[in-house]
Design a protein around this motif. Structure first.
Motif, PDB file in Angstrom:
ATOM      1  N   ASN A  12       1.056  -1.753   0.598  1.00 45.48           N
ATOM      2  CA  ASN A  12       0.163   0.274  -0.027  1.00 45.48           C
ATOM      3  C   ASN A  12       0.342   1.128  -0.294  1.00 45.48           C
ATOM      4  OD1 ASN A  12      -3.056  -1.472   0.821  1.00 45.48           O
ATOM      5  ND2 ASN A  12      -2.137  -1.878   2.154  1.00 45.48           N
ATOM      6  N   ASP A  13       0.947   2.301  -0.969  1.00 40.86           N
ATOM      7  CA  ASP A  13       1.367   3.532  -0.680  1.00 40.86           C
ATOM      8  C   ASP A  13       2.549   3.406  -0.658  1.00 40.86           C
ATOM      9  OD1 ASP A  13      -1.500   4.212  -1.312  1.00 40.86           O
ATOM     10  OD2 ASP A  13      -1.690   4.565   0.900  1.00 40.86           O
TER      11      ASP A  13
ATOM     12  N   GLU B 252       4.299   5.880  -1.870  1.00 42.48           N
ATOM     13  CA  GLU B 252       5.152   6.926  -1.980  1.00 42.48           C
ATOM     14  C   GLU B 252       4.557   7.700  -1.080  1.00 42.48           C
ATOM     15  OE1 GLU B 252       0.617   6.389  -3.756  1.00 42.48           O
ATOM     16  OE2 GLU B 252       2.515   5.329  -4.124  1.00 42.48           O
ATOM     17  N   ALA B 253       3.819   7.012   0.064  1.00 40.73           N
ATOM     18  CA  ALA B 253       3.775   7.589   1.686  1.00 40.73           C
ATOM     19  C   ALA B 253       5.089   7.890   1.879  1.00 40.73           C
ATOM     20  CB  ALA B 253       2.789   6.349   2.087  1.00 40.73           C
TER      21      ALA B 253
ATOM     22  N   ARG C 289       3.857  14.758   9.635  1.00 40.89           N
ATOM     23  CA  ARG C 289       1.766  13.567   9.148  1.00 40.89           C
ATOM     24  C   ARG C 289       2.567  13.053   8.288  1.00 40.89           C
ATOM     25  NH1 ARG C 289       3.284  18.133   9.881  1.00 40.89           N
ATOM     26  NH2 ARG C 289       1.917  19.137  10.928  1.00 40.89           N
ATOM     27  N   MET C 290       1.310  12.109   7.809  1.00 40.07           N
ATOM     28  CA  MET C 290       1.378  11.541   5.974  1.00 40.07           C
ATOM     29  C   MET C 290       0.753  12.419   5.230  1.00 40.07           C
ATOM     30  SD  MET C 290       3.514   8.497   7.701  1.00 40.07           S
ATOM     31  CE  MET C 290       3.748   7.595   5.846  1.00 40.07           C
ATOM     32  N   VAL C 291       1.678  12.507   4.127  1.00 43.40           N
ATOM     33  CA  VAL C 291       1.431  12.462   2.957  1.00 43.40           C
ATOM     34  C   VAL C 291       2.021  11.611   2.043  1.00 43.40           C
ATOM     35  CG1 VAL C 291       0.966  15.213   3.498  1.00 43.40           C
ATOM     36  CG2 VAL C 291       3.764  13.798   2.571  1.00 43.40           C
ATOM     37  N   LEU C 292       1.800  12.036   0.688  1.00 39.14           N
ATOM     38  CA  LEU C 292       2.291  11.633  -0.344  1.00 39.14           C
ATOM     39  C   LEU C 292       2.864  11.972  -1.341  1.00 39.14           C
ATOM     40  CD1 LEU C 292      -1.227  10.128  -1.893  1.00 39.14           C
ATOM     41  CD2 LEU C 292       0.781   9.205  -0.613  1.00 39.14           C
TER      42      LEU C 292
ATOM     43  N   PHE D 210       4.900  18.276  -2.582  1.00 37.16           N
ATOM     44  CA  PHE D 210       3.528  17.363  -1.518  1.00 37.16           C
ATOM     45  C   PHE D 210       2.888  18.689  -1.768  1.00 37.16           C
ATOM     46  CE2 PHE D 210       5.919  18.824   1.617  1.00 37.16           C
ATOM     47  CZ  PHE D 210       5.032  19.079   2.308  1.00 37.16           C
TER      48      PHE D 210
ATOM     49  N   PHE E 177      10.398   8.025   4.693  1.00 34.91           N
ATOM     50  CA  PHE E 177       9.950   6.879   3.973  1.00 34.91           C
ATOM     51  C   PHE E 177      10.130   5.314   4.603  1.00 34.91           C
ATOM     52  CE2 PHE E 177      10.945  10.367   0.434  1.00 34.91           C
ATOM     53  CZ  PHE E 177       9.051  10.605   0.061  1.00 34.91           C
TER      54      PHE E 177
ATOM     55  N   TRP F   3       9.861   1.471   4.221  1.00 30.29           N
ATOM     56  CA  TRP F   3       9.433   0.254   3.153  1.00 30.29           C
ATOM     57  C   TRP F   3       9.665  -0.811   3.849  1.00 30.29           C
ATOM     58  CZ3 TRP F   3      12.456   3.912  -0.181  1.00 30.29           C
ATOM     59  CH2 TRP F   3      11.447   5.684  -0.574  1.00 30.29           C
TER      60      TRP F   3
END
Length: 192
Positions: free
Chosen positions: A22-23, A25-26, A41-44, A55, A77, A79
């Motif tokens: 999932n995501d 790019e988060a 906070r989380m963004v893309l 972003f 990031f 992963w």
């Protein structure tokens, strides 16, 4: 071994796009308020190149206000599937109007309408209020394109430091640090 942090990021990002469920790019974005209180906070991630990492957000949001007051940010990031993370730190600037317009045009229509309907980060009395505003935006722009709201666009974080962390056995992790200088990048290692 790659010594260009942008090329290395692109390699790792390509692997994350192939393996993260999932995501990929988060990313976490950390800012600081005028009171010195950090906020994350989380963004893309919506773009990256040697100029920086981009972003998008509502310019009236808490994060945008903090970035206006203190135009520096840290990105992270993580992963998990690859057991890797990338940390990025540097100054922040707003993207150009043309960049903001071009990206906004690629968004799904409901996401475009949501940008108009949301007073991001402000108190909301009920979900019904937000849903009603969304429906009002659907009616307002019915039959035509949805323009980018004037209070919505992007930020670019220009990296001064990029750290690549790779999990290794027995917590003997590998940490590669790239630091920008006048001539490009200086690479070094950090103890885990």
């Amino acid at each position: 071994m790659t010594t260009d942090p942008h090329a290395l990021f692109e390699d790792w990002f390509a692997e994350a796009r192939a393996s993260e469920p999932n995501d990929p790019e988060a990313m976490a974005v950390a800012t600081v308020g005028t009171d010195g209180q950090p906020s994350v906070r989380m963004v893309l991630l919506k773009g990256h190149d040697p100029r920086g990492f981009v972003f998008y957000t509502n310019y009236e949001s808490r994060k945008a206000g903090e970035l206006d007051a203190t135009p520096r940010a840290a990105l992270l990031f993580h992963w998990k599937s690859l057991r890797r993370q990338v940390r990025i730190e540097g100054p922040v600037s707003k993207v150009s109007e043309a960049e903001g317009d071009a990206y906004f045009a690629t968004r799904r229509r409901d996401s475009q309408l949501g940008a108009w309907a949301s007073d991001q980060s402000r108190p909301l009395d009920s979900r019904a209020t937000f849903e009603a505003r969304f429906e009002a935006m659907k009616a307002r722009f019915e039959g035509g394109p949805v323009p980018r709201p004037p209070h919505w666009s992007g930020f670019r974080v220009e990296p001064e430091r990029i750290e690549f962390w790779q999990d290794r056995a027995h917590r003997l992790h590998e940490r590669r640090l790239f630091t920008r200088d006048a001539d490009g990048w200086i690479e070094g290692l950090l103890y885990p």
